[in-house]
Design a protein around this motif. Sequence first.
Motif, PDB file in Angstrom:
ATOM      1  N   PRO A 137       0.822  -1.210   0.000  1.00 25.33           N
ATOM      2  CA  PRO A 137       0.000   0.000   0.000  1.00 25.33           C
ATOM      3  C   PRO A 137       0.860   1.265   0.000  1.00 25.33           C
ATOM      4  N   GLN A 138       0.491   2.209  -0.839  1.00 27.58           N
ATOM      5  CA  GLN A 138       1.322   3.376  -1.104  1.00 27.58           C
ATOM      6  C   GLN A 138       1.747   4.153   0.134  1.00 27.58           C
ATOM      7  N   PRO A 139       0.891   4.363   1.126  1.00 29.90           N
ATOM      8  CA  PRO A 139       1.383   5.115   2.285  1.00 29.90           C
ATOM      9  C   PRO A 139       2.456   4.367   3.086  1.00 29.90           C
ATOM     10  N   LEU A 140       2.539   3.025   2.899  1.00 30.28           N
ATOM     11  CA  LEU A 140       3.445   2.232   3.724  1.00 30.28           C
ATOM     12  C   LEU A 140       4.784   1.953   3.065  1.00 30.28           C
ATOM     13  N   VAL A 141       4.819   1.906   1.726  1.00 25.54           N
ATOM     14  CA  VAL A 141       6.031   1.480   1.033  1.00 25.54           C
ATOM     15  C   VAL A 141       7.189   2.437   1.276  1.00 25.54           C
ATOM     16  N   ARG A 142       6.883   3.702   1.545  1.00 27.15           N
ATOM     17  CA  ARG A 142       7.970   4.669   1.736  1.00 27.15           C
ATOM     18  C   ARG A 142       8.731   4.459   3.045  1.00 27.15           C
ATOM     19  N   TYR A 143       8.183   3.650   3.957  1.00 30.75           N
ATOM     20  CA  TYR A 143       8.856   3.410   5.226  1.00 30.75           C
ATOM     21  C   TYR A 143       9.837   2.243   5.156  1.00 30.75           C
ATOM     22  N   VAL A 144       9.876   1.521   4.032  1.00 28.60           N
ATOM     23  CA  VAL A 144      10.812   0.417   3.877  1.00 28.60           C
ATOM     24  C   VAL A 144      12.190   0.998   3.562  1.00 28.60           C
ATOM     25  N   ALA A 145      13.166   0.714   4.427  1.00 30.36           N
ATOM     26  CA  ALA A 145      14.519   1.252   4.246  1.00 30.36           C
ATOM     27  C   ALA A 145      15.370   0.343   3.373  1.00 30.36           C
ATOM     28  N   THR A 146      15.315  -0.971   3.602  1.00 30.30           N
ATOM     29  CA  THR A 146      16.116  -1.905   2.822  1.00 30.30           C
ATOM     30  C   THR A 146      15.558  -3.309   3.017  1.00 30.30           C
ATOM     31  N   VAL A 147      16.026  -4.235   2.172  1.00 28.69           N
ATOM     32  CA  VAL A 147      15.615  -5.637   2.248  1.00 28.69           C
ATOM     33  C   VAL A 147      16.876  -6.490   2.310  1.00 28.69           C
ATOM     34  N   LEU A 148      16.929  -7.409   3.286  1.00 29.28           N
ATOM     35  CA  LEU A 148      18.052  -8.326   3.446  1.00 29.28           C
ATOM     36  C   LEU A 148      17.640  -9.694   2.920  1.00 29.28           C
ATOM     37  N   ARG A 149      18.438 -10.222   1.984  1.00 29.49           N
ATOM     38  CA  ARG A 149      18.165 -11.548   1.417  1.00 29.49           C
ATOM     39  C   ARG A 149      19.460 -12.345   1.434  1.00 29.49           C
ATOM     40  N   GLY A 150      19.566 -13.265   2.398  1.00 34.46           N
ATOM     41  CA  GLY A 150      20.811 -14.012   2.531  1.00 34.46           C
ATOM     42  C   GLY A 150      21.955 -13.056   2.827  1.00 34.46           C
ATOM     43  N   PRO A 151      23.055 -13.143   2.072  1.00 30.58           N
ATOM     44  CA  PRO A 151      24.187 -12.241   2.305  1.00 30.58           C
ATOM     45  C   PRO A 151      24.054 -10.905   1.578  1.00 30.58           C
ATOM     46  N   PHE A 152      22.917 -10.693   0.884  1.00 29.89           N
ATOM     47  CA  PHE A 152      22.782  -9.513   0.025  1.00 29.89           C
ATOM     48  C   PHE A 152      21.912  -8.444   0.684  1.00 29.89           C
ATOM     49  N   LEU A 153      22.267  -7.193   0.415  1.00 27.99           N
ATOM     50  CA  LEU A 153      21.520  -6.027   0.858  1.00 27.99           C
ATOM     51  C   LEU A 153      20.866  -5.420  -0.382  1.00 27.99           C
ATOM     52  N   LEU A 154      19.533  -5.485  -0.462  1.00 24.14           N
ATOM     53  CA  LEU A 154      18.809  -5.102  -1.660  1.00 24.14           C
ATOM     54  C   LEU A 154      18.118  -3.760  -1.471  1.00 24.14           C
ATOM     55  N   ALA A 155      18.148  -2.956  -2.528  1.00 18.95           N
ATOM     56  CA  ALA A 155      17.429  -1.679  -2.512  1.00 18.95           C
ATOM     57  C   ALA A 155      15.938  -1.956  -2.716  1.00 18.95           C
ATOM     58  N   PRO A 156      15.063  -1.267  -2.003  1.00 22.73           N
ATOM     59  CA  PRO A 156      13.621  -1.523  -2.112  1.00 22.73           C
ATOM     60  C   PRO A 156      13.004  -0.890  -3.361  1.00 22.73           C
ATOM     61  N   THR A 157      13.393  -1.388  -4.539  1.00 25.98           N
ATOM     62  CA  THR A 157      12.835  -0.882  -5.785  1.00 25.98           C
ATOM     63  C   THR A 157      11.431  -1.436  -6.003  1.00 25.98           C
ATOM     64  N   SER A 158      10.673  -0.783  -6.869  1.00 27.73           N
ATOM     65  CA  SER A 158       9.274  -1.170  -7.077  1.00 27.73           C
ATOM     66  C   SER A 158       9.128  -2.550  -7.703  1.00 27.73           C
ATOM     67  N   ASP A 159      10.120  -3.011  -8.474  1.00 31.25           N
ATOM     68  CA  ASP A 159      10.026  -4.317  -9.130  1.00 31.25           C
ATOM     69  C   ASP A 159      10.663  -5.444  -8.316  1.00 31.25           C
ATOM     70  N   LEU A 160      11.135  -5.165  -7.108  1.00 27.52           N
ATOM     71  CA  LEU A 160      11.721  -6.207  -6.272  1.00 27.52           C
ATOM     72  C   LEU A 160      10.613  -7.097  -5.715  1.00 27.52           C
ATOM     73  N   VAL A 161      10.681  -8.390  -6.026  1.00 25.91           N
ATOM     74  CA  VAL A 161       9.675  -9.345  -5.570  1.00 25.91           C
ATOM     75  C   VAL A 161      10.099  -9.889  -4.208  1.00 25.91           C
ATOM     76  N   LEU A 162       9.219  -9.757  -3.234  1.00 31.68           N
ATOM     77  CA  LEU A 162       9.512 -10.225  -1.883  1.00 31.68           C
ATOM     78  C   LEU A 162       9.336 -11.737  -1.799  1.00 31.68           C
TER      79      LEU A 162
END
Length: 222
Positions: free
Chosen positions: A154-179
């Motif tokens: 939801p649009q009001p919430l996505v802006r609060y995501v700072a980053t995504v951790l996946r295994g040893p990788f630090l991923l930028a929270p881009t719009s096309d990143l599939v969780l």
Amino acid sequence: MAFELLDRVHKELSITGHAFYEGILSISEVVNRKVEIIRLHWQASSLLQRIDDVTARVGRLIAVQVSDRLHSRLQSDSIVYAVDEALTDARARVHELKRSLLQVDAQIRELKLETIHQDLLLLHHDLTVRSAGIERLTVMREAEAAGQPMSAIPQPLVRYVATVLRGPFLLAPTSDLVLRPGDIVIAIGPQGELDQLTHWLTGQRPLTPALTRSPQVVGTPT
């Protein structure tokens, strides 16, 4: 009245002086810790340089021995003995230097963890006074977010995501990143908004004000 006023002023000055003294001690502790980290980094760099010097010395010795063997009639056994002795000595020195390097590395990690801990306490305080928070949320398989792109949040919430951790990788929270299930989402924002984001990412229903209020007695109609 005058004595009471002087006593109050004295107490205020004492409290202010004590707070100022604690502030100076805190700043001094931070500075000393950072200076110690720099000193340990220099010590680690020096140990690495000594390891390089030992290996380079052995390499030069082997090259000289092989060159002498090609240009002279020296016995091969003597050359092999000299090289083997040099390698044994170099191995012992490198092992000792690496052990010292591991000890220095452990001290650096400990000091950095202390620094990070203090920074996190300050961050937590800054967020708390603004009714905000920081959350570490793991995407669950049964949650709505699993298999969805970041754009589905939801649009009001996505802006609060700072980053995504996946295994040893630090991923930028881009719009096309599939969780994916197991992804760790770091979110910073108002606590009420983070509660909604928690439900979307983990499937856990947050405690709403309606659930936390005490039940009211409903009267029977007359």
